[in-house]
Motif scaffolding. Structure first.
Motif, PDB file in Angstrom:
ATOM      1  N   GLY A 136       0.839  -1.190   0.000  1.00 41.07           N
ATOM      2  CA  GLY A 136       0.000   0.000   0.000  1.00 41.07           C
ATOM      3  C   GLY A 136       0.876   1.243   0.000  1.00 41.07           C
ATOM      4  N   GLU A 137       0.259   2.383   0.181  1.00 44.27           N
ATOM      5  CA  GLU A 137       0.969   3.658   0.207  1.00 44.27           C
ATOM      6  C   GLU A 137       1.089   4.124   1.656  1.00 44.27           C
ATOM      7  OE1 GLU A 137       3.250   6.390  -0.523  1.00 44.27           O
ATOM      8  OE2 GLU A 137       2.499   5.449  -2.364  1.00 44.27           O
ATOM      9  N   ALA A 138       2.312   4.117   2.175  1.00 43.60           N
ATOM     10  CA  ALA A 138       2.535   4.448   3.582  1.00 43.60           C
ATOM     11  C   ALA A 138       2.084   5.870   3.908  1.00 43.60           C
ATOM     12  CB  ALA A 138       4.007   4.264   3.931  1.00 43.60           C
ATOM     13  N   ALA A 139       2.265   6.791   2.978  1.00 47.82           N
ATOM     14  CA  ALA A 139       1.876   8.185   3.224  1.00 47.82           C
ATOM     15  C   ALA A 139       0.366   8.307   3.416  1.00 47.82           C
ATOM     16  CB  ALA A 139       2.336   9.069   2.069  1.00 47.82           C
ATOM     17  N   ILE A 140      -0.403   7.571   2.604  1.00 46.38           N
ATOM     18  CA  ILE A 140      -1.862   7.595   2.753  1.00 46.38           C
ATOM     19  C   ILE A 140      -2.252   6.998   4.098  1.00 46.38           C
ATOM     20  CG2 ILE A 140      -4.040   6.693   1.846  1.00 46.38           C
ATOM     21  CD1 ILE A 140      -2.836   6.809  -0.933  1.00 46.38           C
ATOM     22  N   ALA A 141      -1.603   5.910   4.469  1.00 42.58           N
ATOM     23  CA  ALA A 141      -1.879   5.290   5.768  1.00 42.58           C
ATOM     24  C   ALA A 141      -1.620   6.270   6.908  1.00 42.58           C
ATOM     25  CB  ALA A 141      -1.021   4.032   5.944  1.00 42.58           C
ATOM     26  N   ALA A 142      -0.533   7.015   6.824  1.00 41.88           N
ATOM     27  CA  ALA A 142      -0.194   7.983   7.863  1.00 41.88           C
ATOM     28  C   ALA A 142      -1.255   9.079   7.967  1.00 41.88           C
ATOM     29  CB  ALA A 142       1.172   8.590   7.584  1.00 41.88           C
TER      30      ALA A 142
END
Length: 224
Positions: A136-142
């Motif tokens: 997934g996209e870590a930035a979106i998760a954050a």
């Protein structure tokens, strides 16, 4: 320069929140609403801002460890209620993951976004690690973790008061389940017992999510 700005803005926002108490006057929310427009107007890249605030990010680790002290003070209550604690954290973790992921799939999201949504209700380092592991996209998760934390920090205690929920066990577990570190910080402002149970839920839910999220994601890939 930017670390100084961050500290000035945050402590000013904290003073404002104490001077004018209101659920929306959350210091973090106010700080974000002030700092982001400044960076945009001055065309400052996020990488530059983040690098200048690296020391503050490093302090997150000892801050989480410091939550162990109120946890230690509540050990007798934890021993007496360990079954309820495990059940609440297990159900809360599963519901947080499944509800968000299935809603995303129902609305047509791709699997990369689903992988970013799955760990939204655990603390940021764990959520980013899980999201990256699932491609997934870590930035979106954050960002989703930040939003979940802010929602809990802003609305949780007004809801508790409206519903007449006074149990520190109930308030702490729900806060740690849904709003992780930011919710725990708000709980610490309200009641040390709430913060102790919230920090416990934060840890347990992080472990459960780390173990179960890959299984749920694999199941959803097969369904897709």
């Amino acid at each position: 320069m930017w670390v100084i700005l961050t500290l000035i803005v945050f402590y000013s926002a904290r003073w404002f929140a104490k001077r004018f108490p209101h659920p929306v006057n959350n210091p973090l929310l106010l700080s974000v609403c002030i700092v982001i427009p400044i960076l945009m107007v001055l065309h400052v890249p996020y990488e530059t801002y983040y690098a200048d605030n690296a020391f503050l990010s490093y302090l997150l680790q000892p801050a989480v460890v410091a939550l162990a002290y109120p946890l230690y003070e509540q050990l007798p209550h934890i021993r007496a209620n360990w079954k309820i604690i495990l059940l609440a954290c297990s159900v809360g973790s599963l519901f947080s993951m499944i509800s968000g992921a299935f809603l995303a799939v129902w609305m047509g999201a791709d699997m990369q976004l689903v992988a970013s949504i799955l760990p939204k209700s655990v603390t940021t380092p764990i959520a980013m690690a899980i999201s990256s592991q699932l491609e997934g996209e870590a930035a979106i998760a954050a960002i989703l973790v930040l939003l979940a934390g802010l929602m809990g920090a802003i609305f949780a205690y007004p809801i508790y008061n409206m519903l007449g929920i006074k149990s520190s066990l109930a308030r702490g577990l729900t806060m740690g389940n849904v709003s992780h570190a930011l919710g725990t910080a708000q709980a610490a402002e309200e009641n040390p017992q709430d913060a102790a149970f919230s920090s416990l839920a934060l840890v347990i839910c992080g472990i459960i999510t780390s173990l179960v999220a890959p299984i749920i994601y694999s199941f959803m890939v097969m369904m897709k």
